[in-house]
Motif scaffolding. Structure first.
Motif, PDB file in Angstrom:
ATOM      1  N   CYS A 264       0.726  -1.213   0.038  1.00  0.00           N
ATOM      2  CA  CYS A 264      -0.032   0.025  -0.096  1.00  0.00           C
ATOM      3  C   CYS A 264       1.011   1.302   0.219  1.00  0.00           C
ATOM      4  CB  CYS A 264      -0.902  -0.191   1.070  1.00  0.00           C
ATOM      5  SG  CYS A 264      -2.066   1.440   1.227  1.00  0.00           S
ATOM      6  N   ILE A 265       1.921   1.288   0.833  1.00  0.00           N
ATOM      7  CA  ILE A 265       2.860   2.438   0.997  1.00  0.00           C
ATOM      8  C   ILE A 265       3.498   2.418  -0.355  1.00  0.00           C
ATOM      9  CG2 ILE A 265       5.213   3.129   1.884  1.00  0.00           C
ATOM     10  CD1 ILE A 265       4.005   1.583   4.433  1.00  0.00           C
ATOM     11  N   GLU A 266       3.955   1.353  -0.996  1.00  0.00           N
ATOM     12  CA  GLU A 266       4.540   1.640  -2.514  1.00  0.00           C
ATOM     13  C   GLU A 266       3.578   2.063  -3.598  1.00  0.00           C
ATOM     14  OE1 GLU A 266       6.902  -1.772  -5.318  1.00  0.00           O
ATOM     15  OE2 GLU A 266       5.030  -2.326  -4.241  1.00  0.00           O
ATOM     16  N   TYR A 267       2.259   1.569  -3.445  1.00  0.00           N
ATOM     17  CA  TYR A 267       1.316   2.204  -4.231  1.00  0.00           C
ATOM     18  C   TYR A 267       1.238   3.761  -4.010  1.00  0.00           C
ATOM     19  CZ  TYR A 267      -2.714   2.585  -7.364  1.00  0.00           C
ATOM     20  OH  TYR A 267      -3.839   2.788  -8.373  1.00  0.00           O
ATOM     21  N   ILE A 268       1.031   4.078  -3.202  1.00  0.00           N
ATOM     22  CA  ILE A 268       0.721   5.406  -2.789  1.00  0.00           C
ATOM     23  C   ILE A 268       2.255   6.127  -3.059  1.00  0.00           C
ATOM     24  CG2 ILE A 268       0.509   7.230  -0.863  1.00  0.00           C
ATOM     25  CD1 ILE A 268      -1.300   5.052   0.487  1.00  0.00           C
ATOM     26  N   GLY A 269       3.057   5.725  -2.733  1.00  0.00           N
ATOM     27  CA  GLY A 269       4.536   6.516  -3.400  1.00  0.00           C
ATOM     28  C   GLY A 269       4.560   6.593  -4.820  1.00  0.00           C
TER      29      GLY A 269
ATOM     30  N   SER B  25      -3.763   8.886  -4.996  1.00  0.00           N
ATOM     31  CA  SER B  25      -4.261   7.572  -4.351  1.00  0.00           C
ATOM     32  C   SER B  25      -5.492   7.734  -3.709  1.00  0.00           C
ATOM     33  CB  SER B  25      -2.931   6.888  -3.801  1.00  0.00           C
ATOM     34  OG  SER B  25      -2.138   6.613  -4.716  1.00  0.00           O
ATOM     35  N   ASN B  26      -6.486   6.924  -3.775  1.00  0.00           N
ATOM     36  CA  ASN B  26      -7.648   6.866  -3.024  1.00  0.00           C
ATOM     37  C   ASN B  26      -8.027   5.553  -2.512  1.00  0.00           C
ATOM     38  OD1 ASN B  26      -9.156   5.995  -5.241  1.00  0.00           O
ATOM     39  ND2 ASN B  26      -9.767   8.237  -5.671  1.00  0.00           N
ATOM     40  N   VAL B  27      -9.028   5.300  -1.855  1.00  0.00           N
ATOM     41  CA  VAL B  27      -9.726   3.950  -1.511  1.00  0.00           C
ATOM     42  C   VAL B  27      -9.961   3.260  -2.601  1.00  0.00           C
ATOM     43  CG1 VAL B  27     -11.288   2.685  -0.244  1.00  0.00           C
ATOM     44  CG2 VAL B  27     -10.122   4.752   0.837  1.00  0.00           C
TER      45      VAL B  27
ATOM     46  N   ILE C   4       1.151   7.444   6.254  1.00  0.00           N
ATOM     47  CA  ILE C   4       0.522   8.127   5.487  1.00  0.00           C
ATOM     48  C   ILE C   4      -0.338   9.346   6.052  1.00  0.00           C
ATOM     49  CG2 ILE C   4       0.623   6.216   3.617  1.00  0.00           C
ATOM     50  CD1 ILE C   4      -2.429   5.857   4.267  1.00  0.00           C
ATOM     51  N   GLU C   5      -0.914  10.193   5.129  1.00  0.00           N
ATOM     52  CA  GLU C   5      -1.850  11.234   5.647  1.00  0.00           C
ATOM     53  C   GLU C   5      -2.738  11.477   4.678  1.00  0.00           C
ATOM     54  OE1 GLU C   5       0.528  14.598   6.251  1.00  0.00           O
ATOM     55  OE2 GLU C   5       0.840  15.165   4.042  1.00  0.00           O
TER      56      GLU C   5
ATOM     57  N   PHE D 179      -4.804   9.881  -0.485  1.00  0.00           N
ATOM     58  CA  PHE D 179      -3.575   9.541   0.529  1.00  0.00           C
ATOM     59  C   PHE D 179      -1.913   9.975  -0.195  1.00  0.00           C
ATOM     60  CE2 PHE D 179      -6.890   6.536   1.170  1.00  0.00           C
ATOM     61  CZ  PHE D 179      -7.479   6.888   2.294  1.00  0.00           C
ATOM     62  N   ARG D 180      -1.054  10.347   0.887  1.00  0.00           N
ATOM     63  CA  ARG D 180       0.390  10.575   0.474  1.00  0.00           C
ATOM     64  C   ARG D 180       1.148  10.200   1.535  1.00  0.00           C
ATOM     65  NH1 ARG D 180      -1.043  16.759   0.103  1.00  0.00           N
ATOM     66  NH2 ARG D 180      -1.474  17.092   2.157  1.00  0.00           N
ATOM     67  N   LEU D 181       2.374  10.178   1.276  1.00  0.00           N
ATOM     68  CA  LEU D 181       3.346   9.557   2.305  1.00  0.00           C
ATOM     69  C   LEU D 181       3.643  10.816   2.953  1.00  0.00           C
ATOM     70  CD1 LEU D 181       5.517   7.155   0.049  1.00  0.00           C
ATOM     71  CD2 LEU D 181       3.227   6.516   1.477  1.00  0.00           C
ATOM     72  N   THR D 182       3.966  10.537   4.329  1.00  0.00           N
ATOM     73  CA  THR D 182       4.625  11.350   5.370  1.00  0.00           C
ATOM     74  C   THR D 182       5.926  11.208   5.150  1.00  0.00           C
ATOM     75  OG1 THR D 182       4.708   9.653   6.982  1.00  0.00           O
ATOM     76  CG2 THR D 182       2.662  11.054   6.947  1.00  0.00           C
ATOM     77  N   SER D 183       6.914  11.909   5.802  1.00  0.00           N
ATOM     78  CA  SER D 183       8.398  11.781   5.885  1.00  0.00           C
ATOM     79  C   SER D 183       8.699  10.539   6.350  1.00  0.00           C
ATOM     80  CB  SER D 183       8.836  12.788   6.382  1.00  0.00           C
ATOM     81  OG  SER D 183       8.614  12.930   7.585  1.00  0.00           O
TER      82      SER D 183
END
Length: 161
Positions: free
Chosen positions: A40-45, A50-52, A79-80, A93-97
């Motif tokens: 999921c992190i990879e996809y959002i990155g 990216s959404n549900v 993510i946030e 959604f996007r990744l946080t630092s």
């Protein structure tokens, strides 16, 4: 065993071997994260906006299951969520630092695994790659059609980015 079964079993065997070889290093480097969370992190990155719905389609999971996972990732600070100024209805959604760190670790592991397997791919000709990719695309389209028969819409998927 006929050729179709040999190919299917061969793919399954390859994927299982890759998963087994990669598993221990992945688990060690990404402690505290489930495989589904890392993907999921990879996809959002990799995918802005990216959404549900997009995540659910990509992972063949229900939107409810994705909502549960994204809530966990938000709680972990990975993510946030955000909304676009022109679309207050949809949540993205996007990744946080911290999420970026996990994403980079995962990407480095993939590079390491690619390097490990490079010896095989260096021996493959362009024609062989073309043939394999053609087969994979054809088989994927067939499976997409079968999934659609089950009532799942996957028209927004991009498998070969």
């Amino acid at each position: 065993m006929n050729r179709e079964e040999q190919v299917t079993m061969g793919f399954r065997d390859l994927l299982n071997k890759m998963a087994w070889l990669n598993k221990f290093k992945m688990e060690d480097s990404l402690k505290g994260y489930k495989s589904s969370e890392v993907h999921c992190i990879e996809y959002i990155g990799r995918n802005v906006g990216s959404n549900v719905t997009k995540l659910a389609e990509s992972f063949y999971m229900t939107r409810g299951a994705i909502s549960k996972m994204t809530k966990k990732l938000i709680k972990k600070g990975i993510i946030e969520s955000y909304q676009k100024p022109d679309n207050k209805k949809e949540i993205y959604f996007r990744l946080t630092s911290q999420g970026q760190v996990i994403y980079k670790v995962h990407e480095e592991l993939h590079k390491e695994f690619q390097e490990r397997d490079k010896a095989v791919f260096e021996q493959v000709t362009e024609e062989q790659f073309d043939s394999m990719l053609s087969f994979v695309e054809k088989y994927s389209r067939h499976l997409d059609a079968e999934i659609k028969k089950q009532g799942v819409d996957i028209t927004n998927r991009n498998d070969f980015e």
